[in-house]
Motif scaffolding. Structure first.
Motif, PDB file in Angstrom:
ATOM      1  N   ALA A 245       1.148  -1.767   0.029  1.00 52.59           N
ATOM      2  CA  ALA A 245      -0.258  -0.180  -0.521  1.00 52.59           C
ATOM      3  C   ALA A 245       1.315   1.155   0.171  1.00 52.59           C
ATOM      4  CB  ALA A 245      -0.687  -0.238   1.180  1.00 52.59           C
TER       5      ALA A 245
ATOM      6  N   GLY B 143      -3.076   4.810   0.706  1.00 52.77           N
ATOM      7  CA  GLY B 143      -4.030   4.089   0.676  1.00 52.77           C
ATOM      8  C   GLY B 143      -4.766   2.847   0.065  1.00 52.77           C
ATOM      9  N   LYS B 144      -3.804   3.380  -1.350  1.00 51.15           N
ATOM     10  CA  LYS B 144      -4.008   2.872  -1.944  1.00 51.15           C
ATOM     11  C   LYS B 144      -3.031   0.932  -2.404  1.00 51.15           C
ATOM     12  CE  LYS B 144      -5.547   6.872  -4.973  1.00 51.15           C
ATOM     13  NZ  LYS B 144      -6.263   7.205  -4.670  1.00 51.15           N
ATOM     14  N   THR B 145      -3.320   0.123  -2.712  1.00 53.67           N
ATOM     15  CA  THR B 145      -2.684  -1.510  -3.033  1.00 53.67           C
ATOM     16  C   THR B 145      -2.751  -1.790  -4.629  1.00 53.67           C
ATOM     17  OG1 THR B 145      -4.731  -2.257  -2.836  1.00 53.67           O
ATOM     18  CG2 THR B 145      -4.335  -1.906  -0.822  1.00 53.67           C
TER      19      THR B 145
ATOM     20  N   ILE C 266      -3.136  -6.334   4.441  1.00 59.08           N
ATOM     21  CA  ILE C 266      -3.086  -5.393   3.577  1.00 59.08           C
ATOM     22  C   ILE C 266      -4.183  -3.873   3.991  1.00 59.08           C
ATOM     23  CG2 ILE C 266      -4.671  -6.274   2.118  1.00 59.08           C
ATOM     24  CD1 ILE C 266      -1.692  -4.002   0.912  1.00 59.08           C
ATOM     25  N   ASP C 267      -4.980  -3.916   4.633  1.00 61.15           N
ATOM     26  CA  ASP C 267      -6.016  -3.183   5.131  1.00 61.15           C
ATOM     27  C   ASP C 267      -5.391  -2.458   6.302  1.00 61.15           C
ATOM     28  OD1 ASP C 267      -8.381  -3.969   2.433  1.00 61.15           O
ATOM     29  OD2 ASP C 267      -8.936  -5.315   4.752  1.00 61.15           O
TER      30      ASP C 267
ATOM     31  N   SER D 218      -2.487  -0.566   4.500  1.00 64.85           N
ATOM     32  CA  SER D 218      -3.250   0.430   3.922  1.00 64.85           C
ATOM     33  C   SER D 218      -3.555   1.562   4.824  1.00 64.85           C
ATOM     34  CB  SER D 218      -4.524   0.029   2.871  1.00 64.85           C
ATOM     35  OG  SER D 218      -5.147   1.148   1.626  1.00 64.85           O
ATOM     36  N   LYS D 219      -4.512   1.460   5.572  1.00 60.67           N
ATOM     37  CA  LYS D 219      -4.642   3.044   6.605  1.00 60.67           C
ATOM     38  C   LYS D 219      -3.001   3.847   7.068  1.00 60.67           C
ATOM     39  CE  LYS D 219      -8.726   1.322   7.720  1.00 60.67           C
ATOM     40  NZ  LYS D 219      -9.278  -0.556   8.266  1.00 60.67           N
TER      41      LYS D 219
ATOM     42  N   SER E 107      -0.205   3.917   5.531  1.00 56.53           N
ATOM     43  CA  SER E 107       0.896   3.716   4.891  1.00 56.53           C
ATOM     44  C   SER E 107       0.556   5.365   4.234  1.00 56.53           C
ATOM     45  CB  SER E 107       0.510   3.108   3.262  1.00 56.53           C
ATOM     46  OG  SER E 107      -1.132   3.699   2.949  1.00 56.53           O
TER      47      SER E 107
ATOM     48  N   SER F 166       1.700   8.896   3.466  1.00 57.32           N
ATOM     49  CA  SER F 166       2.467   8.208   1.312  1.00 57.32           C
ATOM     50  C   SER F 166       3.428   8.590   0.750  1.00 57.32           C
ATOM     51  CB  SER F 166       0.572   9.636   1.090  1.00 57.32           C
ATOM     52  OG  SER F 166      -0.741   9.366   1.639  1.00 57.32           O
TER      53      SER F 166
END
Length: 184
Positions: free
Chosen positions: A40, A43-45, A101-102, A105-106, A108, A114
């Motif tokens: 991630a 927020g994008k995988t 991964i969820d 994602s947060k 990241s 980011s």
């Protein structure tokens, strides 16, 4: 002075434990395992490939125990703040943990700001391949940072549960790479 058989066994056990340290790591010059993993960034995988990253220059692969823990957040923030310094040297950064991964994602967005990707290794295959499994808590990665040269060889590693020196030490290791290696 003669040792009893029990004393010899105890001595051999202690010596064997000392010969195999609990905190192992790939050694300098070892070939780093190539891996692909769900990662991630912002927020994008996406699918991260170490081989693809190494084709562009050196990579700092850092392992951390758990997203959103205090020390892991401190470390991620420090790497985020230093990403431009790594980039100026032609290097990229990837964090790896056993988190799903969820969660990453947060993380990241929040802790990594980011600025760099974090990869999920729930099965711990990447963590084990890099000898980064925490011996005392095998559900977690140890805090261990590697600098991988573009040829796929370990150029440097640093292992310490304290997050404070990982960025400084890996940045210095990237700076120390031969110029032809660092800026491919």
């Amino acid at each position: 002075m003669a040792c009893s058989p029990l004393s010899r066994i105890a001595l051999m056990t202690v010596l064997a434990a000392l010969a195999h340290p609990a905190w192992a790591a790939l050694d300098i010059g070892d070939t780093a395992p190539k891996f692909t993993a769900n990662a991630a960034l912002g927020g994008k995988t996406f699918r991260y490939s170490l081989a693809d990253a190494l084709a562009k220059g050196p990579v700092v692969v850092y392992f951390f125990p758990a997203a959103d823990s205090a020390d892991c957040s401190i470390e991620a923030h420090a790497f985020a703040e230093a990403v431009d310094k790594f980039a100026a040297l032609g290097a990229t950064v990837i964090g790896v943990s056993a988190d799903d991964i969820d969660t990453l994602s947060k993380f990241s967005v929040k802790s990594c700001q980011s600025r760099f990707p974090v990869a999920s290794d729930e099965g711990k295959t990447v963590i084990q391949g890099f000898d980064a499994l925490m011996q005392t808590r095998p559900d977690f990665a140890n805090r261990l940072s590697y600098v991988i040269a573009p040829d796929g060889k370990v150029a440097y590693y640093y292992q310490n549960l304290n997050p404070d020196k990982h960025v400084e030490r890996t940045l210095n290791a990237v700076r120390a790479l031969p110029k032809a290696t660092a800026a491919r």
